[in-house]
Design a protein around this motif. Structure first.
Motif, PDB file in Angstrom:
ATOM      1  N   LYS A   1     -54.457   8.143 -42.474  1.00  0.00           N
ATOM      2  CA  LYS A   1     -53.838   7.160 -42.319  1.00  0.00           C
ATOM      3  C   LYS A   1     -54.191   6.234 -41.042  1.00  0.00           C
ATOM      4  N   PRO A   2     -54.182   4.999 -41.030  1.00  0.00           N
ATOM      5  CA  PRO A   2     -54.444   4.311 -39.799  1.00  0.00           C
ATOM      6  C   PRO A   2     -53.238   4.626 -38.536  1.00  0.00           C
ATOM      7  N   ARG A   3     -53.828   4.487 -37.484  1.00  0.00           N
ATOM      8  CA  ARG A   3     -52.954   4.604 -36.404  1.00  0.00           C
ATOM      9  C   ARG A   3     -52.147   3.399 -36.145  1.00  0.00           C
ATOM     10  N   LEU A   4     -50.594   3.605 -35.833  1.00  0.00           N
ATOM     11  CA  LEU A   4     -49.731   2.390 -35.791  1.00  0.00           C
ATOM     12  C   LEU A   4     -48.880   2.602 -34.481  1.00  0.00           C
ATOM     13  N   THR A   5     -49.290   1.404 -33.734  1.00  0.00           N
ATOM     14  CA  THR A   5     -48.499   1.297 -32.508  1.00  0.00           C
ATOM     15  C   THR A   5     -47.041   1.047 -32.871  1.00  0.00           C
TER      16      THR A   5
ATOM     17  N   PRO B   1     -47.799 -13.811 -46.527  1.00  0.00           N
ATOM     18  CA  PRO B   1     -47.998 -13.296 -45.090  1.00  0.00           C
ATOM     19  C   PRO B   1     -48.315 -11.702 -45.201  1.00  0.00           C
ATOM     20  N   TRP B   2     -49.065 -10.926 -44.504  1.00  0.00           N
ATOM     21  CA  TRP B   2     -49.265  -9.554 -44.751  1.00  0.00           C
ATOM     22  C   TRP B   2     -49.265  -9.140 -43.359  1.00  0.00           C
ATOM     23  N   PRO B   3     -48.554  -7.891 -42.982  1.00  0.00           N
ATOM     24  CA  PRO B   3     -48.694  -7.378 -41.756  1.00  0.00           C
ATOM     25  C   PRO B   3     -49.867  -6.400 -41.334  1.00  0.00           C
ATOM     26  N   GLY B   4     -50.380  -6.475 -40.528  1.00  0.00           N
ATOM     27  CA  GLY B   4     -51.470  -5.719 -39.912  1.00  0.00           C
ATOM     28  C   GLY B   4     -51.631  -4.221 -40.241  1.00  0.00           C
ATOM     29  N   ASN B   5     -52.772  -3.483 -40.543  1.00  0.00           N
ATOM     30  CA  ASN B   5     -52.835  -1.866 -40.833  1.00  0.00           C
ATOM     31  C   ASN B   5     -51.874  -1.708 -41.700  1.00  0.00           C
ATOM     32  N   SER B   6     -52.106  -2.199 -42.865  1.00  0.00           N
ATOM     33  CA  SER B   6     -50.954  -1.834 -43.958  1.00  0.00           C
ATOM     34  C   SER B   6     -51.813  -1.689 -45.331  1.00  0.00           C
TER      35      SER B   6
ATOM     36  N   ARG C   1     -44.283  -4.201 -39.645  1.00  0.00           N
ATOM     37  CA  ARG C   1     -44.421  -3.645 -40.765  1.00  0.00           C
ATOM     38  C   ARG C   1     -42.805  -3.739 -41.280  1.00  0.00           C
ATOM     39  N   LEU C   2     -41.963  -3.247 -40.539  1.00  0.00           N
ATOM     40  CA  LEU C   2     -40.717  -3.246 -41.077  1.00  0.00           C
ATOM     41  C   LEU C   2     -39.976  -4.489 -41.315  1.00  0.00           C
TER      42      LEU C   2
END
Length: 344
Positions: free
Chosen positions: A123-127, A269-274, A134-135
């Motif tokens: 899975k991608p690393r999420l800060t 609209p789209w969140p990064g790393n998703s 994302r939430l």
């Protein structure tokens, strides 16, 4: 004669034969067989009641458990704090904590807790900032129904390569280490291709083979030669739709944003790393699995196989609608995970 150990099946059979085929007393039979009179009596009772001479054992047999419930919990806790350690390293840590057990015992105790070995999910690393975005995105789109998501066209790029055997395990007999079926072939510089496509509830869209690195000029060409014809095919009567692409730099370039606006293409609209929220990722995975079933050694064959799987494989056709319909569940999973990674 006092009882020492359990009678063997042969000894029980000997006593049984003497009881059934001789007229000796139980005392005499005990003397002849070298067992106690009580043993002969028990075997006679079992014969009279038509019961088996060797009843099923109750509970577990064998050596007593070497660990206590407390040490079992300690083994479990050490594993939970070091999930990526091997069984050998975990055994060393357990022994250093004062519990003297073998590696096999540690493996059994972990198996009892359901802590078995698996390949880790990638899975991608999420800060923390990414998780919050994302939430927030999930909460904003929580009320969208399956019908709403069926109007969204999801796009993405993916990379395919020849000789893409990613096997981590092989079953072999002694002496078969270098058998052709037991090795993974590698080349120094494997041929790779990047492809772009789009999907919707209406099916899979056209493929585009990316030349080199995808930059804004080439991406506008993709939108012009692949996306626009596909949208006209899917929504010929001016039906409502939305276009989704991620936050890659070439996607967010000003010239690309202007191109989409000039052609009246609304963008979701789209969140990064998703990637877990993008259903086309599931189709890429299926496509790679189908391609991996054959040994492909040239770029031309790879492209031919890719096109064939993407447009004609029944698994792809069956999965498109299911993936789109999973969007509300993906949103809920993202909210439950508080913006962290999900199972998708």
């Amino acid at each position: 004669m006092g009882r020492g150990v359990d009678l063997s099946p042969r000894k029980k059979s000997e006593v049984k034969t003497l009881l059934l085929h001789t007229s000796h007393s139980q005392r005499k039979i005990a003397e002849l067989a070298g067992v106690s009179k009580s043993v002969v009596n028990k075997i006679k009772i079992n014969l009279d009641q038509d019961q088996p001479l060797s009843p099923k054992r109750k509970g577990k047999c064998g050596r007593k458990r070497i660990t206590t419930p407390r040490s079992d919990r300690k083994i479990r806790d050490i594993c939970l704090q070091n999930r990526k350690k091997s069984a050998g390293l975990l055994t060393q840590m357990v022994q250093e904590s004062g519990i003297q057990v073998s590696k096999r015992t540690v493996q059994r105790r972990l198996a009892e807790e359901g802590l078995t070995g698996h390949r880790p999910a990638k899975k991608p690393r999420l800060t923390e900032a990414m998780k919050k975005k994302r939430l927030a995105w999930a909460r904003e789109h929580r009320l969208m129904s399956v019908e709403d998501w069926s109007k969204v066209c999801f796009s993405d790029e993916s990379t395919f390569e020849i000789l893409a055997d990613k096997s981590n395990f092989v079953r072999r007999r002694p002496g078969e280490k270098f058998h052709p079926d037991c090795i993974v072939e590698r080349v120094k510089h494997p041929v790779k291709i990047m492809v772009w496509s789009v999907i919707s509830a209406k099916g899979v869209g056209r493929l585009y083979i990316v030349q080199g690195t995808m930059r804004q000029d080439q991406y506008k060409q993709v939108l012009d030669t692949r996306l626009l014809p596909q949208l006209r095919e899917w929504f010929p009567e001016g039906e409502e739709f939305m276009f989704m692409h991620d936050s890659a730099p070439c996607h967010k370039a000003r010239s690309v944003t202007k191109f989409l606006a000039d052609h009246n293409i609304p963008v979701l609209p789209w969140p990064g790393n998703s990637p877990d929220m993008n259903p086309i990722e599931n189709l890429w995975k299926i496509t790679k699995a189908e391609i991996a079933k054959e040994m492909i050694t040239t770029k031309v064959k790879l492209i031919e196989k890719l096109i064939n799987v993407w447009h004609h494989n029944p698994k792809i056709k069956e999965s498109v609608k299911q993936c789109i319909e999973s969007m509300p569940r993906r949103i809920e999973a993202l909210i439950q995970a508080k913006g962290n990674v999900t199972k998708y």
